[in-house]
Design a protein around this motif. Structure first.
Motif, PDB file in Angstrom:
ATOM      1  N   TRP A 228      69.005   9.260 -92.400  1.00 52.06           N
ATOM      2  CA  TRP A 228      68.638   7.973 -91.805  1.00 52.06           C
ATOM      3  C   TRP A 228      67.306   7.470 -92.332  1.00 52.06           C
ATOM      4  O   TRP A 228      66.273   8.082 -92.128  1.00 52.06           O
ATOM      5  CB  TRP A 228      68.578   8.151 -90.291  1.00 52.06           C
ATOM      6  CG  TRP A 228      68.203   6.910 -89.553  1.00 52.06           C
ATOM      7  CD1 TRP A 228      66.985   6.586 -89.062  1.00 52.06           C
ATOM      8  CD2 TRP A 228      69.065   5.819 -89.236  1.00 52.06           C
ATOM      9  NE1 TRP A 228      67.026   5.369 -88.459  1.00 52.06           N
ATOM     10  CE2 TRP A 228      68.287   4.876 -88.544  1.00 52.06           C
ATOM     11  CE3 TRP A 228      70.404   5.553 -89.471  1.00 52.06           C
ATOM     12  CZ2 TRP A 228      68.822   3.682 -88.082  1.00 52.06           C
ATOM     13  CZ3 TRP A 228      70.926   4.373 -89.010  1.00 52.06           C
ATOM     14  CH2 TRP A 228      70.142   3.458 -88.327  1.00 52.06           C
ATOM     15  N   GLY A 229      67.330   6.307 -93.001  1.00 57.55           N
ATOM     16  CA  GLY A 229      66.098   5.616 -93.368  1.00 57.55           C
ATOM     17  C   GLY A 229      65.208   6.357 -94.328  1.00 57.55           C
ATOM     18  O   GLY A 229      64.001   6.157 -94.339  1.00 57.55           O
ATOM     19  N   THR A 230      65.746   7.259 -95.163  1.00 60.77           N
ATOM     20  CA  THR A 230      64.898   8.029 -96.056  1.00 60.77           C
ATOM     21  C   THR A 230      65.009   7.575 -97.495  1.00 60.77           C
ATOM     22  O   THR A 230      64.271   8.044 -98.359  1.00 60.77           O
ATOM     23  CB  THR A 230      65.289   9.519 -95.999  1.00 60.77           C
ATOM     24  OG1 THR A 230      66.616   9.662 -96.495  1.00 60.77           O
ATOM     25  CG2 THR A 230      65.201  10.051 -94.588  1.00 60.77           C
ATOM     26  N   GLY A 231      65.946   6.685 -97.768  1.00 64.60           N
ATOM     27  CA  GLY A 231      66.184   6.305 -99.147  1.00 64.60           C
ATOM     28  C   GLY A 231      67.197   7.210 -99.818  1.00 64.60           C
ATOM     29  O   GLY A 231      67.548   7.005-100.970  1.00 64.60           O
ATOM     30  N   GLU A 232      67.662   8.229 -99.103  1.00 66.72           N
ATOM     31  CA  GLU A 232      68.642   9.156 -99.676  1.00 66.72           C
ATOM     32  C   GLU A 232      70.003   8.980 -99.028  1.00 66.72           C
ATOM     33  O   GLU A 232      70.926   9.746 -99.289  1.00 66.72           O
ATOM     34  CB  GLU A 232      68.167  10.593 -99.482  1.00 66.72           C
ATOM     35  CG  GLU A 232      66.836  10.894-100.148  1.00 66.72           C
ATOM     36  CD  GLU A 232      66.387  12.319 -99.885  1.00 66.72           C
ATOM     37  OE1 GLU A 232      67.244  13.174 -99.598  1.00 66.72           O
ATOM     38  OE2 GLU A 232      65.183  12.582 -99.949  1.00 66.72           O
ATOM     39  N   TRP A 233      70.141   7.975 -98.159  1.00 68.14           N
ATOM     40  CA  TRP A 233      71.405   7.770 -97.446  1.00 68.14           C
ATOM     41  C   TRP A 233      72.494   7.384 -98.432  1.00 68.14           C
ATOM     42  O   TRP A 233      72.299   6.551 -99.303  1.00 68.14           O
ATOM     43  CB  TRP A 233      71.213   6.671 -96.408  1.00 68.14           C
ATOM     44  CG  TRP A 233      72.386   6.477 -95.513  1.00 68.14           C
ATOM     45  CD1 TRP A 233      72.587   7.037 -94.298  1.00 68.14           C
ATOM     46  CD2 TRP A 233      73.516   5.638 -95.750  1.00 68.14           C
ATOM     47  NE1 TRP A 233      73.771   6.622 -93.764  1.00 68.14           N
ATOM     48  CE2 TRP A 233      74.371   5.763 -94.634  1.00 68.14           C
ATOM     49  CE3 TRP A 233      73.917   4.827 -96.795  1.00 68.14           C
ATOM     50  CZ2 TRP A 233      75.570   5.087 -94.534  1.00 68.14           C
ATOM     51  CZ3 TRP A 233      75.117   4.151 -96.698  1.00 68.14           C
ATOM     52  CH2 TRP A 233      75.923   4.283 -95.572  1.00 68.14           C
ATOM     53  N   GLY A 234      73.646   7.999 -98.317  1.00 66.90           N
ATOM     54  CA  GLY A 234      74.719   7.602 -99.212  1.00 66.90           C
ATOM     55  C   GLY A 234      75.891   8.560 -99.162  1.00 66.90           C
ATOM     56  O   GLY A 234      75.918   9.497 -98.377  1.00 66.90           O
ATOM     57  N   VAL A 235      76.861   8.311-100.007  1.00 66.21           N
ATOM     58  CA  VAL A 235      78.074   9.115-100.079  1.00 66.21           C
ATOM     59  C   VAL A 235      77.992  10.008-101.307  1.00 66.21           C
ATOM     60  O   VAL A 235      77.720   9.540-102.417  1.00 66.21           O
ATOM     61  CB  VAL A 235      79.318   8.218-100.158  1.00 66.21           C
ATOM     62  CG1 VAL A 235      80.576   9.063-100.302  1.00 66.21           C
ATOM     63  CG2 VAL A 235      79.407   7.342 -98.903  1.00 66.21           C
ATOM     64  N   ALA A 236      78.211  11.299-101.106  1.00 67.55           N
ATOM     65  CA  ALA A 236      78.045  12.253-102.200  1.00 67.55           C
ATOM     66  C   ALA A 236      79.147  12.150-103.234  1.00 67.55           C
ATOM     67  O   ALA A 236      78.899  12.273-104.431  1.00 67.55           O
ATOM     68  CB  ALA A 236      77.982  13.671-101.628  1.00 67.55           C
ATOM     69  N   PHE A 237      80.387  11.946-102.771  1.00 66.00           N
ATOM     70  CA  PHE A 237      81.523  11.982-103.688  1.00 66.00           C
ATOM     71  C   PHE A 237      82.181  10.605-103.754  1.00 66.00           C
ATOM     72  O   PHE A 237      83.073  10.291-102.979  1.00 66.00           O
ATOM     73  CB  PHE A 237      82.518  13.044-103.238  1.00 66.00           C
ATOM     74  CG  PHE A 237      81.906  14.418-103.121  1.00 66.00           C
ATOM     75  CD1 PHE A 237      81.568  15.140-104.254  1.00 66.00           C
ATOM     76  CD2 PHE A 237      81.641  14.967-101.877  1.00 66.00           C
ATOM     77  CE1 PHE A 237      80.990  16.395-104.154  1.00 66.00           C
ATOM     78  CE2 PHE A 237      81.063  16.215-101.768  1.00 66.00           C
ATOM     79  CZ  PHE A 237      80.733  16.936-102.902  1.00 66.00           C
ATOM     80  N   GLY A 238      81.705   9.782-104.654  1.00 69.97           N
ATOM     81  CA  GLY A 238      82.243   8.437-104.815  1.00 69.97           C
ATOM     82  C   GLY A 238      82.995   8.292-106.124  1.00 69.97           C
ATOM     83  O   GLY A 238      83.127   9.256-106.896  1.00 69.97           O
ATOM     84  N   PRO A 239      83.513   7.102-106.412  1.00 70.18           N
ATOM     85  CA  PRO A 239      84.225   6.870-107.674  1.00 70.18           C
ATOM     86  C   PRO A 239      83.310   7.099-108.873  1.00 70.18           C
ATOM     87  O   PRO A 239      82.115   6.794-108.830  1.00 70.18           O
ATOM     88  CB  PRO A 239      84.649   5.404-107.580  1.00 70.18           C
ATOM     89  CG  PRO A 239      84.581   5.074-106.117  1.00 70.18           C
ATOM     90  CD  PRO A 239      83.483   5.907-105.558  1.00 70.18           C
ATOM     91  N   VAL A 240      83.877   7.632-109.946  1.00 71.29           N
ATOM     92  CA  VAL A 240      83.131   7.914-111.164  1.00 71.29           C
ATOM     93  C   VAL A 240      83.867   7.310-112.356  1.00 71.29           C
ATOM     94  O   VAL A 240      85.075   7.516-112.506  1.00 71.29           O
ATOM     95  CB  VAL A 240      82.966   9.437-111.381  1.00 71.29           C
ATOM     96  CG1 VAL A 240      82.302   9.708-112.722  1.00 71.29           C
ATOM     97  CG2 VAL A 240      82.156  10.053-110.246  1.00 71.29           C
ATOM     98  N   VAL A 241      83.168   6.539-113.162  1.00 73.82           N
ATOM     99  CA  VAL A 241      83.757   6.013-114.392  1.00 73.82           C
ATOM    100  C   VAL A 241      83.842   7.177-115.378  1.00 73.82           C
ATOM    101  O   VAL A 241      82.838   7.577-115.978  1.00 73.82           O
ATOM    102  CB  VAL A 241      82.921   4.863-114.973  1.00 73.82           C
ATOM    103  CG1 VAL A 241      83.520   4.394-116.299  1.00 73.82           C
ATOM    104  CG2 VAL A 241      82.847   3.705-113.986  1.00 73.82           C
ATOM    105  N   ASP A 242      85.050   7.733-115.520  1.00 76.50           N
ATOM    106  CA  ASP A 242      85.232   8.931-116.347  1.00 76.50           C
ATOM    107  C   ASP A 242      85.881   8.624-117.690  1.00 76.50           C
ATOM    108  O   ASP A 242      86.081   9.520-118.511  1.00 76.50           O
ATOM    109  CB  ASP A 242      86.072   9.969-115.604  1.00 76.50           C
ATOM    110  CG  ASP A 242      87.456   9.454-115.209  1.00 76.50           C
ATOM    111  OD1 ASP A 242      87.765   8.284-115.523  1.00 76.50           O
ATOM    112  OD2 ASP A 242      88.215  10.218-114.589  1.00 76.50           O
ATOM    113  N   GLY A 243      86.237   7.355-117.933  1.00 75.69           N
ATOM    114  CA  GLY A 243      86.842   6.992-119.196  1.00 75.69           C
ATOM    115  C   GLY A 243      88.322   7.299-119.286  1.00 75.69           C
ATOM    116  O   GLY A 243      88.972   6.962-120.272  1.00 75.69           O
ATOM    117  N   SER A 244      88.845   7.922-118.235  1.00 78.58           N
ATOM    118  CA  SER A 244      90.262   8.283-118.244  1.00 78.58           C
ATOM    119  C   SER A 244      90.990   7.606-117.096  1.00 78.58           C
ATOM    120  O   SER A 244      91.751   6.669-117.294  1.00 78.58           O
ATOM    121  CB  SER A 244      90.420   9.800-118.155  1.00 78.58           C
ATOM    122  OG  SER A 244      91.787  10.167-118.119  1.00 78.58           O
TER     123      SER A 244
END
Length: 301
Positions: free
Chosen positions: A23-39
């Motif tokens: 909360w409110g630390t600048g590190e809030w987010g989702v660890a496993f999101g979409p990745v542009v992998d080229g495939s």
């Protein structure tokens, strides 16, 4: 790393991801999101739109009017909902902007956001400040990207229909305070026909046991929304009943969205069309901030 992740149980990964939501630390987010992998995901959607490679299909999309109302903020702060001080709001806003747009103009972006997300009638009311906070995160996460996608997809030549959903299901009144609007996922209950089904109570959504208490108003909203979605699937027009069942309701005309005429539908007990979904707030994220960042890059050059 890949080998390690493949051997991890799914619940362990989910637990690890929840631990990264701060909360409110600048590190809030989702660890496993979409990745542009080229495939599988060959390029970022923005790049595909810019290169004219959008898939040529009609598109119906939208948001709820309080996406970051209670459910999502409660995941990162179980005590959320008691109001918020100006100091906490500004700190959280600075953390968010600093994470998203680290630059020499961060302070200018924070100032522009604070000026916009400000309740002129109740500037010192903790609940009013909290509501503005919820709109900051809801607009950043959902509303502004949805409108940007609508603009890009419509510009590619395909038909686009945009909505904002306004109606909380009846059971919400037993578990949510009155200041929460249509929260994240409320529209899912309606478009999937839940009010016509026997849905067991989930203790995360409401208290007690048995079935979710849907009302006749819920069924009205759900019936209309299913009609819109089914019409769109059959004909490409959410208002066109052609080929539908005889008892399909006649629903208000849903205008087509274009960048020049950004019409959308307010979906609820009584649905109606409107133009320019939260124009000023969307413009901050999609236009004003990019311009501030562009001016920062020009200054550095």
């Amino acid at each position: 790393m890949v080998s390690c992740l493949r051997q991890k149980p799914a619940d362990e990964l989910v637990t690890a991801q929840q631990g990264m939501m701060k909360w409110g630390t600048g590190e809030w987010g989702v660890a496993f999101g979409p990745v542009v992998d080229g495939s599988f995901l060959r390029a970022h959607p923005d790049d595909l739109y810019d290169r004219g490679r959008a898939h040529p299909v009609d598109y119906l999309l939208g948001v709820n009017n309080h996406e970051y109302g209670l459910m999502l903020p409660s995941l990162v702060d179980p005590k959320f909902g008691q109001g918020m001080t100006e100091e906490t709001f500004v700190h959280s806003l600075e953390a968010l902007i600093g994470m998203l747009y680290p630059s020499s103009h961060t302070a200018s972006i924070v100032a522009a956001a604070r000026e916009l997300y400000h309740d002129q009638d109740k500037p010192d009311d903790p609940m009013a400040i909290q509501r503005q906070f919820t709109h900051v995160f809801g607009d950043w996460m959902y509303v502004a990207p949805t409108v940007d996608t609508a603009n890009r997809h419509a510009a590619s030549g395909s038909k686009v229909y945009l909505y904002e959903y306004h109606y909380p299901p009846a059971f919400a009144s037993t578990v949510r305070p009155g200041w929460v609007g249509a929260d994240h996922c409320d529209d899912v209950f309606m478009v999937t026909g839940c009010p016509f089904l026997d849905v067991p109570v989930n203790t995360r959504m409401t208290e007690g046991e048995g079935l979710l208490p849907f009302s006749s108003e819920d069924r009205k909203v759900s019936g209309d929304m299913m009609a819109y979605w089914a019409n769109f699937a059959r004909t490409g027009n959410p208002s066109d009943r052609t080929g539908g069942p005889a008892d399909s309701p006649t629903v208000p005309e849903w205008p087509r969205y274009t960048p020049d005429s950004p019409a959308y539908m307010n979906l609820g007990l009584t649905s109606s069309e409107d133009v320019g979904l939260h124009h000023d707030r969307v413009a901050l994220w999609n236009d004003v901030i990019p311009e501030i960042l562009a001016s920062s890059e020009r200054d550095e050059l």
